[in-house]
Scaffold this active site. Structure first.
Site, short mmCIF file in Angstrom:
data_model
loop_
_atom_site.label_atom_id
_atom_site.label_comp_id
_atom_site.label_asym_id
_atom_site.label_seq_id
_atom_site.Cartn_x
_atom_site.Cartn_y
_atom_site.Cartn_z
N GLU A 1 0.80 -1.23 0.00
CA GLU A 1 0.00 0.00 0.00
C GLU A 1 0.84 1.28 0.00
O GLU A 1 0.72 2.11 0.91
CB GLU A 1 -0.99 -0.01 1.18
CG GLU A 1 -2.01 -1.13 1.06
CD GLU A 1 -3.18 -0.99 2.00
OE1 GLU A 1 -3.27 -0.01 2.74
OE2 GLU A 1 -4.04 -1.90 1.98
N GLU B 1 -5.59 -8.70 0.78
CA GLU B 1 -6.24 -8.27 2.02
C GLU B 1 -7.70 -7.97 1.74
O GLU B 1 -8.04 -7.43 0.67
CB GLU B 1 -5.58 -7.02 2.63
CG GLU B 1 -4.24 -7.28 3.27
CD GLU B 1 -3.66 -6.06 3.96
OE1 GLU B 1 -4.43 -5.30 4.58
OE2 GLU B 1 -2.44 -5.87 3.86
C1 BG6 Z 1 -4.29 -2.50 5.29
C2 BG6 Z 1 -2.89 -2.69 5.81
O1 BG6 Z 1 -4.39 -1.27 4.71
O2 BG6 Z 1 -5.32 -2.45 6.24
C3 BG6 Z 1 -2.81 -3.52 7.08
O3 BG6 Z 1 -2.10 -3.28 4.81
C4 BG6 Z 1 -3.89 -3.06 8.04
O4 BG6 Z 1 -1.52 -3.39 7.60
C5 BG6 Z 1 -5.23 -3.29 7.38
O5 BG6 Z 1 -3.84 -3.68 9.28
C6 BG6 Z 1 -6.42 -2.94 8.26
O6 BG6 Z 1 -6.31 -1.63 8.73
P1 BG6 Z 1 -6.40 -1.31 10.28
O7 BG6 Z 1 -6.13 0.14 10.39
O8 BG6 Z 1 -7.78 -1.65 10.67
O9 BG6 Z 1 -5.38 -2.15 10.93
#
Ligand code: BG6
Length: 489
Positions: free
Chosen positions: A167, A376
């Site tokens: 990202e 993700e």
């Molecule tokens: C993604 C990242 O954008 O979102 C992760 O690559 C992150 O590292 C995930 O944990 C979820 O976001 P958050 O802020 O809820 O942890």
């Protein structure tokens, strides 16, 4: 398009889950690892726990891999900690760090799980920042290049799927939140220099992967958030396109075409930004041909026209997991965001929008015609054990079912998608809300309070409890996307 039957997934489709070193490993001062900037950044997110222990995967990776195998995984996406592999500025390779990742990779392969490895997921070593100048310095490109070569040399015989930087777009758009802006005095300008340096790091990774890893494939990992116009007012559509450009398209275009678009060059000119871009940089970027796009997709955004004389408003993220705290940004003359009445919201005000998944895959496929893997996707939720000691996470099952169904629909629509790896396997540390914001298929039996107050991890249970979503996901993936657990049509 409406399909009469449930979507079908390709025979060799990879099913797994995803994590990142600093969010899951813990063991931050063990095995020769030195601090990373994100360790310091995570300490600023009190009252939540920092990453000292996280999910203690460093000590429990075998147990975790056994659970992945039990679930039926065919892939696992994780990242390497730079400062575990190269702890100091002398560039010497830490054999204990290499051993940890070799053991993890071997354990995965023994269990027929394909490793998908991110080289960089937000954890810049402190030595790179203090001694080289961090992301603001071109010296960091050489250090990153060295890291890539060490990784390809040591793991490339078994790891064939590589991801460059996680990202990059979010690291630039949310530089203060993720800590990328450390040391900057004029972030709005400096971020474009940092971005260029990251592009060169990405390009080095791609070029060396192809040179050094036999059969190796590599891609970037954009955080993709589709942007819908609020209304059919043409001004809202242009605002949505502006937001699309400024939060993701300029990154994706650069990865795919190896050059900066007319849009971003004009933007820089208008905003008096002059990144240090040299002819040899552009040659390198052109040479770096990616093999696929890894997509992180959680949610969507809705944009409307922002007048040039309106007041600037920063994104105010929801920090406490109580609905209704999000503050929408306004970028005068470009776009403003607002809530979307057609979707539900999570406790952290993230849109629950399964069709955003289908939209994202189709958008990226239509623009770039490259294979894609989901690296993700997931639901960040407040969760606790029930009286029976189990975690009945119905909301996560509903979330995943709808999202995965839309991956299937995108495949039916003609998109080439090769893997689905939701965030995350076990609960882990979120970017700003400790372990309170849970994402896992497997519950980690601890809390932020416990993590903050314990002296040593051995005081904590850290027990792995399979959530209901674990069992549901297992059935789905063992049937290669046929057993949804309910009638879908
Ligand atoms: C993604 C990242 O954008 O979102 C992760 O690559 C992150 O590292 C995930 O944990 C979820 O976001 P958050 O802020 O809820 O942890």
């Amino acid at each position: 398009m409406y399909y009469k039957e449930d979507p079908k997934f390709p025979e060799n489709f990879m099913w797994g889950a995803s994590s990142a070193a600093w969010q899951v490993e813990g063991g931050v001062a063990e095995g020769g690892r030195t601090p990373a900037m994100i360790d310091l950044n995570s300490r600023k997110k009190q009252p939540y726990a920092d990453n000292s222990i996280a999910a203690d995967h460093y000590h429990r990776y075998k147990e975790d891999v056994a659970l992945m195998a039990e679930c039926g995984f065919s892939s696992y996406r994780f990242s390497l900690s730079w400062s575990r592999i190269i702890p100091h500025s002398d560039g010497k390779v830490n054999s204990e760090g290499i051993k940890f990742y070799n053991d993890l990779i071997d354990e995965l392969i023994k269990n027929n799980i394909t490793p998908i490895v991110t080289i960089y997921h937000y954890d810049l070593p402190v030595w790179v920042y203090e001694e080289l100048g961090g992301w603001r310095s071109r010296k960091t490109i050489d250090a990153f290049e060295h890291l890539c070569k060490v990784c390809f040399e040591n793991f490339g015989d078994r790891v064939k799927y590589w991801l460059s930087l996680n990202e990059q777009n979010m690291q630039i758009c949310y530089g203060h939140w993720l800590g990328t802006s450390a040391g900057c005095t004029d972030w709005e300008k400096e971020k474009w220099d940092i971005n260029h340096i990251m592009n060169l790091c990405h390009a080095k990774a791609v070029v060396h992967c192809h040179e050094m890893v036999e059969g190796g494939k590599i891609g970037p990992v954009p955080g993709y958030v589709p942007i819908y116009p609020k209304t059919c007012n043409p001004g809202d559509q242009i605002a949505a396109m502006n937001a699309e450009e400024l939060t993701q398209k300029i990154w994706n275009d650069t990865y795919v075409y190896g050059e900066y678009s007319g849009f971003i060059k004009k933007y820089w000119e208008t905003h008096d930004v002059h990144p240090d871009i040299r002819p040899e940089d552009l040659e390198l970027m052109k040479k770096a041909k990616i093999d696929f796009i890894a997509v992180n997709c959680y949610r969507s955004n809705t944009a409307y026209e922002s007048k040039i004389d309106s007041e600037r408003q920063e994104y105010g993220l929801n920090k406490f997991g109580i609905k209704g705290q999000m503050q929408w940004p306004n970028v005068p003359g470009e776009y403003a965001f607002c809530s979307n009445p057609y979707v539900e919201y999570t406790d952290w005000d993230w849109e629950i929008d399964p069709q955003a998944m289908r939209y994202s895959l189709r958008y990226l496929w239509n623009h770039y015609r490259l294979p894609m893997m989901i690296t993700e996707n997931g639901l960040g939720a407040n969760e606790t054990k029930d009286a029976d000691g189990q975690v009945h996470d119905t909301a996560r099952i509903d979330f995943l079912r709808d999202q995965i169904y839309n991956v299937g629909l995108a495949i039916e629509d003609g998109c080439e998608v090769i893997a689905y790896n939701p965030w995350s396997f076990t609960d882990l540390l979120s970017t700003g809300n400790g372990i309170k914001k849970r994402y896992g298929l497997v519950y980690i039996d601890t809390t932020d309070d416990e993590l903050v107050n314990c002296k040593d991890v051995s005081e904590l249970s850290m027990k792995r409890i399979k959530k209901d979503s674990f069992y549901w996901y297992s059935k789905l993936i063992k049937s290669n996307g046929k057993d949804w657990g309910k009638e879908m049509k």
